[in-house]
Design a protein around this motif. Structure first.
Motif, short mmCIF file in Angstrom:
data_model
loop_
_atom_site.label_atom_id
_atom_site.label_comp_id
_atom_site.label_asym_id
_atom_site.label_seq_id
_atom_site.Cartn_x
_atom_site.Cartn_y
_atom_site.Cartn_z
N ALA A 105 1.24 -1.66 0.08
CA ALA A 105 -0.25 -0.22 0.54
C ALA A 105 1.15 1.28 -0.22
N LEU A 106 2.04 1.12 0.47
CA LEU A 106 3.13 2.18 1.27
C LEU A 106 3.04 2.96 -0.50
N THR A 107 3.53 1.58 -1.03
CA THR A 107 4.38 1.49 -2.32
C THR A 107 3.85 2.35 -3.83
N ARG A 108 2.59 1.76 -3.57
CA ARG A 108 1.15 2.67 -4.56
C ARG A 108 1.31 3.97 -4.07
N PHE A 109 0.49 4.33 -2.92
CA PHE A 109 1.37 5.73 -2.10
C PHE A 109 2.25 6.93 -3.12
N ALA A 110 3.41 5.73 -2.47
CA ALA A 110 4.17 6.33 -3.43
C ALA A 110 4.34 7.06 -4.77
N GLY A 111 4.02 6.48 -5.20
CA GLY A 111 3.99 6.34 -7.00
C GLY A 111 3.13 6.54 -7.46
N HIS A 112 2.06 6.64 -7.07
CA HIS A 112 0.90 7.89 -7.72
C HIS A 112 0.09 8.30 -6.94
N GLY A 113 0.44 8.75 -5.40
CA GLY A 113 -0.26 9.55 -4.27
C GLY A 113 -1.54 9.43 -3.70
N PHE A 114 -2.52 10.29 -2.85
CA PHE A 114 -3.46 9.63 -2.49
C PHE A 114 -4.77 9.99 -3.25
N ALA A 115 -4.25 10.44 -4.65
CA ALA A 115 -5.53 10.65 -4.90
C ALA A 115 -5.34 10.63 -6.75
N PRO A 116 -4.64 9.01 -7.16
CA PRO A 116 -4.65 9.14 -8.81
C PRO A 116 -5.63 9.72 -9.56
N GLY A 117 -5.78 10.56 -10.59
CA GLY A 117 -6.72 10.84 -11.18
C GLY A 117 -7.76 11.52 -10.79
N GLY A 118 -7.84 11.47 -9.55
CA GLY A 118 -9.14 12.46 -8.45
C GLY A 118 -9.48 11.75 -8.20
N ARG A 119 -8.96 10.51 -7.55
CA ARG A 119 -9.96 9.70 -6.56
C ARG A 119 -9.41 9.04 -5.80
N VAL A 120 -9.72 9.20 -4.59
CA VAL A 120 -9.43 8.23 -3.27
C VAL A 120 -9.34 6.60 -3.79
N PRO A 121 -8.34 6.26 -3.53
CA PRO A 121 -7.63 4.55 -4.38
C PRO A 121 -8.17 4.15 -2.89
N VAL A 122 -9.30 3.31 -3.23
CA VAL A 122 -10.11 2.44 -1.75
C VAL A 122 -9.11 1.23 -1.03
N LEU A 123 -8.77 0.96 -2.78
CA LEU A 123 -7.96 -0.26 -2.14
C LEU A 123 -6.70 -0.70 -1.51
N PRO A 124 -6.15 -0.02 -1.51
CA PRO A 124 -4.44 0.94 -0.84
C PRO A 124 -5.01 0.83 0.51
N ALA A 125 -6.29 1.88 0.48
CA ALA A 125 -6.06 2.13 1.69
C ALA A 125 -6.80 1.26 2.64
N LEU A 126 -7.98 0.48 2.62
CA LEU A 126 -8.15 -0.71 2.83
C LEU A 126 -7.04 -1.64 3.16
N GLY A 127 -5.60 -1.62 1.94
CA GLY A 127 -4.80 -2.45 2.05
C GLY A 127 -3.49 -1.57 3.90
N LEU A 128 -3.73 -0.73 4.05
CA LEU A 128 -2.63 -0.56 4.59
C LEU A 128 -3.35 -0.26 6.12
N ALA A 129 -5.10 -0.22 6.23
CA ALA A 129 -5.45 -0.43 7.66
C ALA A 129 -5.57 -1.85 8.30
N LEU A 130 -5.73 -2.63 6.91
CA LEU A 130 -5.37 -3.95 7.60
C LEU A 130 -4.42 -4.82 7.36
N GLY A 131 -3.35 -3.96 6.95
CA GLY A 131 -2.09 -4.44 7.42
C GLY A 131 -1.28 -3.84 8.49
N VAL A 132 -2.25 -2.67 8.89
CA VAL A 132 -1.21 -2.27 10.60
C VAL A 132 -1.68 -2.51 11.34
N ALA A 133 -2.89 -2.84 11.36
CA ALA A 133 -4.18 -3.96 11.92
C ALA A 133 -3.07 -4.92 12.38
N LEU A 134 -2.57 -5.23 11.47
CA LEU A 134 -2.36 -6.86 11.91
C LEU A 134 -0.82 -7.02 12.00
#
Length: 443
Positions: free
Chosen positions: A391-420
């Motif tokens: 998820a962090l790699t995805r954000f680093a390469g494309h930002g938090f809002a590529p194309g003006g849309r918030v990327p839901v899957l990377p956001a969920l992946g980071l939340a789940l990863g930190v929780a795990l």
């Protein structure tokens, strides 16, 4: 050393690296208000090519990895002596990055989602999202090296300086294959190999293998400095590598995306210079007044690193969207003269932001202490690290809002990863202190 046994020079290197990153990013950030009122950020290094030489002073990331390797070496050695396992140590180290990074990401994503819901222009959202995540490239690389520390340290104990030397040779081979054989897909290996050289050199430094103790010659730091600088100059003058140590749009070869042979040479030079200056800087840090100035910066390094582009957005809204900021021609004498008040205003905003975030930092510290109170679930830990890194790699390469849309899957992946990672160790009997040593507790 301070009274607790910490090496003040390592804390100084972290603080110095943070200051250079923050000032460097602010210095090359240029804002322009168009006649229609929209604010754009032209790429200074591209628009004014002479500014690419500034990156030689501000590309200080080798010091992050060098200091990180030095600190990790001591922390892991103490943890091993106390009987802690690799998963315990890796999980504790990972959380110290993931908790603040996860909290910052959650706030940034929430703010961007609200703005998107209010109808903010997608192009503006994409630009803001990129600015808020531009520094994230460091986190997945550092997480991977931290996770590999037990293995890397075992190799260090057996082979010493031959390990970073072998990594450097491997990095050069990767660059040759990328440039000569046309195999760009192996280039990302150099994120681990080049920065791994600095990280592994931190192990060697702590054990005296680079500073004249043992079998290392006393002249080695000077040789590393001169050799690295000369190699960099030759690679830029004779080879295909640009002088810029930051990615510039349109350049066929980059020194940072992924790290190149030229970046490796500059890394070696910085390591040597760091070792040469260590005795003089340590004497300076023994002065109470100097240490009082350095210590707070080192202590807030993660907060400064994550949040330092937020003041740019605040100033852009306050002075550029409103048309209050003067706008001399980009790169002109007037523009450079305005860099001083620009840096001063951003510094005031960041200092205020850090004060506001102190309760947030205390909360994360308490959460860190609570989540490192267990052990024994290695599978959950490694899965969490994999999700977080992706998820962090995805954000680093494309930002938090590529194309003006918030990327839901990377956001969920980071939340789940930190929780795990945070939940991987409930109910353990050995808790790791911040310095890596273990405290026995009841289950």
């Amino acid at each position: 050393m301070d009274p607790t046994g910490r090496d003040r020079y390592i804390d100084f290197l972290r603080a110095w690296a943070i200051v250079c990153v923050v000032v460097g990013h602010w210095l090359i950030t240029a804002l322009v208000r168009a006649p229609g009122g929209e604010v754009t950020a032209p790429e200074l290094l591209l628009a004014v090519p002479g500014t690419q030489w500034l990156t030689l002073a501000f590309q200080i990331m080798p010091l992050f990895f060098l200091a990180g390797g030095h600190a990790a070496s001591g922390s892991w050695a103490r943890a091993r002596e106390a009987g802690a396992g690799a998963a315990d140590w890796v999980g504790a180290r990972a959380l110290r990055l993931l908790l603040p990074a996860g909290a910052y990401s959650a706030l940034a994503l929430l703010a961007l989602a609200v703005c998107a819901g209010l109808g903010v222009d997608p192009g503006t959202l994409a630009t803001v999202g990129w600015a808020l995540a531009m520094q994230f490239w460091f986190l997945p690389v550092y997480l991977l090296l931290s996770a590999a520390t037990p293995v890397l340290h075992a190799a260090h104990r057996r082979w010493g300086v031959r390990v970073p030397a072998a990594m450097a040779v491997a990095a050069l081979l990767v660059d040759v294959l990328v440039l000569a054989a046309g195999t760009p897909y192996i280039g990302p290996l150099n994120y681990i190999l080049v920065w791994g050289v600095a990280y592994q050199a931190g192990f060697c430094w702590r054990d005296g293998l680079l500073t004249g103790r043992g079998r290392a010659p006393a002249a080695l730091p000077a040789a590393l400095t001169a050799g690295g600088a000369l190699a960099f100059a030759a690679l830029v003058a004779l080879g295909p590598f640009p002088v810029s140590l930051i990615l510039v749009t349109g350049q066929r070869v980059s020194n940072t995306d992924p790290p190149s042979a030229a970046m490796l040479a500059w890394t070696v030079a910085q390591i040597g210079l760091c070792l040469l200056l260590a005795p003089a800087v340590r004497r300076l840090l023994d002065r109470a007044r100097v240490w009082r100035a350095v210590r707070p910066v080192g202590g807030a390094s993660m907060t400064l690193y994550l949040w330092h582009m937020v003041p740019v957005l605040v100033v852009a809204a306050a002075f550029y969207l409103t048309g209050l900021a003067p706008q001399p021609a980009l790169g002109s004498g007037g523009w450079w003269a305005l860099r001083l008040p620009w840096l001063a205003v951003l510094g005031v905003v960041l200092a205020t932001l850090v004060r506001v975030l102190r309760p947030w930092e205390r909360g994360l510290t308490a959460l860190y202490a609570w989540t490192t109170a267990g052990s024994g679930r290695g599978g959950r830990l490694w899965c969490g690290l994999a999700l977080s890194t992706a998820a962090l790699t995805r954000f680093a390469g494309h930002g938090f809002a590529p194309g003006g849309r918030v990327p839901v899957l990377p956001a969920l992946g980071l939340a789940l990863g930190v929780a795990l990672v945070a939940s991987a160790g409930r109910r353990r009997t050995a808790r790791l202190r911040d310095d890596g040593s273990a405290v026995t507790e009841a289950a």
